[in-house]
Design a protein around this motif. Structure first.
Motif, short mmCIF file in Angstrom:
data_model
loop_
_atom_site.label_atom_id
_atom_site.label_comp_id
_atom_site.label_asym_id
_atom_site.label_seq_id
_atom_site.Cartn_x
_atom_site.Cartn_y
_atom_site.Cartn_z
N ALA A 26 98.98 -16.98 80.27
CA ALA A 26 99.19 -16.84 78.83
C ALA A 26 97.92 -16.42 78.12
O ALA A 26 97.94 -15.63 77.19
N ALA A 27 96.78 -16.97 78.57
CA ALA A 27 95.53 -16.64 77.90
C ALA A 27 95.10 -15.22 78.15
O ALA A 27 94.26 -14.68 77.46
N LYS A 50 84.03 -25.41 74.88
CA LYS A 50 84.84 -24.21 74.94
C LYS A 50 84.29 -23.17 75.92
O LYS A 50 84.68 -22.01 75.87
N THR A 51 83.37 -23.59 76.80
CA THR A 51 82.81 -22.64 77.77
C THR A 51 83.90 -22.14 78.69
O THR A 51 84.65 -22.92 79.28
N ALA A 70 86.54 -25.50 83.33
CA ALA A 70 86.35 -25.59 81.88
C ALA A 70 87.64 -26.02 81.20
O ALA A 70 88.70 -26.08 81.83
N ALA A 71 87.52 -26.33 79.90
CA ALA A 71 88.69 -26.62 79.09
C ALA A 71 89.19 -25.33 78.47
O ALA A 71 88.39 -24.52 78.00
N VAL A 72 90.51 -25.12 78.48
CA VAL A 72 91.10 -23.87 78.02
C VAL A 72 92.29 -24.18 77.12
O VAL A 72 93.09 -25.07 77.42
N GLU A 73 92.42 -23.45 76.00
CA GLU A 73 93.58 -23.59 75.12
C GLU A 73 94.65 -22.60 75.54
O GLU A 73 94.34 -21.43 75.83
N VAL A 79 94.60 -19.35 85.13
CA VAL A 79 93.72 -18.77 84.11
C VAL A 79 92.92 -17.59 84.64
O VAL A 79 92.05 -17.07 83.96
N GLY A 80 93.22 -17.15 85.85
CA GLY A 80 92.58 -15.95 86.37
C GLY A 80 91.42 -16.22 87.29
O GLY A 80 90.73 -15.31 87.70
#
Length: 483
Positions: free
Chosen positions: A164-165, A388-389, A53-56, A19-20
């Motif tokens: 992807a995000a 969603k932080t 954190a939680a990520v979609e 996620v970077g």
């Protein structure tokens, strides 16, 4: 002689992205799709939890889900394929494009093949390393893209090497090139927005076509969606109540795996406690005037639609105190053996969530007016409450406030957030007998506790900062004379 292009790859694997933030693994919390479901480019397929954190995660292509390789609750290494999609190409059955890019599998050799372009220079691939150290380059390079036939435009397809995000929204021509016939005209008028923004618009019932974009290249942002929605209702308290603990029936002991946010928090606190010499000081004072000001601000038009509470004025008082004593806003660089003084304040707010304690921060809080600070604080709280932080929101903090008073606690000795110089604990506000103007009267009283890194902040400086915060909250008119 006939020129032929290779058929599109049929099966595509989507890998767990980085996620970077240099993370090496993530836990799959929830799947939003099942085998046999049709997915489209940009559709959110699952939610994962990293150590931050939680990520979609949105998927970068269209097709039908043919395989889900890991169930919910499974921790997966970054770069591991987690789902396979049948993209419906003309390639041989069973062939898989493991990177999710435009792979090639010909059912029979073409009569004449167009010459392949020269391979581009080696491009460093993102490789996950230790948390906090970003990503390291590796020798792995991407395969060169095949040359497209001149009469069929082929858009660039993001590979799994890119999170992807983090894949930017495609340009209008690229969107149109993915469609055929009459659908191209519709794609040209399609508003540009990232998948999470589209999801937010859908939840709020906002038509993207009616939103005025303010992002780069005409991209609709979250702020645009929120601005188009109705004024927000009053926000909940700063801390979101965790899910109640449920012990296993009949068991004398219940074991819970340490992972995700709780694991990262535990490691950070141990590191902080044993590397930074902590000093904590306390002050108890009369906060009655500040509480009266809070009631007045709630009726002020400038604060319509945002939550106003004592924490807002505590935050403003701390910012003013740091402006008066800027040397307290610093960091210790162990590698360079330097003290780094910072001319900005990224104000962290500790928040209890069902996944554990997190500390997102308000960027450049020192530059915000009181209404702007209230809005930023409300946005931070709402995002934390919803789980969603983002990881970026929890990085770069300089000082933190933890509001233990919401639990009825008078005070404590908070541990520094790693890399920060100080943390302020705000205790419960209670009606107590207090000497006011020479007489004992019932007054609203609270206690502040300031922990600071003694390598950066000595006792005198720490005392001055804490005394200033208390003085401002005791006489809030000092926000004007000192600020």
């Amino acid at each position: 002689m006939t020129t032929m292009t290779a058929p599109a790859q049929r099966f595509r694997e989507f890998r767990m992205p980085d996620v970077g933030e240099g993370l090496t693994e993530a836990e799959i919390l929830k799947w939003y799709v099942a085998v046999g479901d049709t997915v489209t480019d940009g559709q959110v397929i699952c939610e994962v939890e990293t150590a931050k954190a939680a990520v979609e995660l949105p998927i970068p292509y269209d097709g039908v889900v043919s395989e889900i390789r890991f169930g919910e609750g499974t921790t997966v290494d970054v770069g591991t394929p987690i789902i396979v999609v049948d993209a419906g190409g003309d390639g041989a059955a069973g062939s898989v494009d493991s990177a999710g890019s435009a792979g090639v599998a010909a059912s029979e050799p073409p009569a004449v093949e167009t010459p392949a372009p020269e391979a581009p220079p080696a491009e460093p691939k993102r490789q996950a390393v230790l948390v906090g150290y970003g990503v390291a380059p590796s020798a792995t390079t991407r395969r060169p893209r095949k040359q497209a036939a001149p009469d069929v435009p082929v858009p660039d397809v993001p590979t799994a090497d890119v999170p992807a995000a983090a894949v930017p929204a495609p340009s209008v021509p690229a969107q149109a090139a993915e469609l055929n016939g009459h659908d191209r005209a519709a794609a040209v008028d399609r508003p540009l927005a990232k998948p999470p923004v589209r999801k937010l618009a859908k939840e709020l019932g906002i038509d993207l076509a009616t939103v005025v974009p303010t992002g780069p290249n005409g991209v609709v942002t979250r702020e645009d969606i929120r601005a188009a929605a109705a004024p927000p209702a009053a926000l909940p308290p700063v801390t979101a109540a965790p899910e109640p603990f449920a012990a296993t029936a009949g068991a004398r002991e219940t074991r819970i795996p340490i992972k995700g946010v709780r694991k990262a928090t535990a490691q950070a606190m141990v590191t902080s406690a044993f590397t930074a010499p902590h000093v904590t000081e306390f002050v108890t004072f009369d906060i009655t005037r500040t509480m009266k000001l809070v009631q007045e601000l709630k009726e002020d038009r400038a604060f319509t639609g945002v939550r106003v509470g004592p924490l807002l004025l505590v935050a403003k008082a701390l910012l003013v105190a740091l402006k008066r004593h800027p040397e307290a806003n610093a960091a210790w660089d162990e590698a360079a053996q330097e003290i780094v003084h910072k001319s900005y304040v990224n104000l962290g707010i500790a928040a209890a969530t069902p996944r554990g304690l997190i500390v997102p921060n308000i960027k450049d809080a020192h530059d915000k007016t009181l209404p702007e600070l209230a809005a930023a604080l409300g946005e931070l709280v709402a995002t934390a409450r919803d789980g969603k932080t983002s990881p970026a929101a929890m990085q770069g903090g300089t000082v933190t406030i933890t509001n233990v008073g919401v639990f009825g606690v008078d005070t404590g000795t908070p541990i520094l957030n790693p890399g920060e110089s100080a943390i302020l604990a705000f205790g419960a506000i209670k009606l107590q007998p207090w000497v006011h103007k020479g007489k004992v009267k019932p007054r609203q009283v609270t206690t502040l506790a300031l922990s600071f890194d003694h390598r950066l902040v000595d006792g005198e400086l720490g005392s001055r900062v804490l005394a200033d915060v208390a003085a401002i909250l005791e006489q809030p008119k000092r926000l004007l004379t000192w600020g």
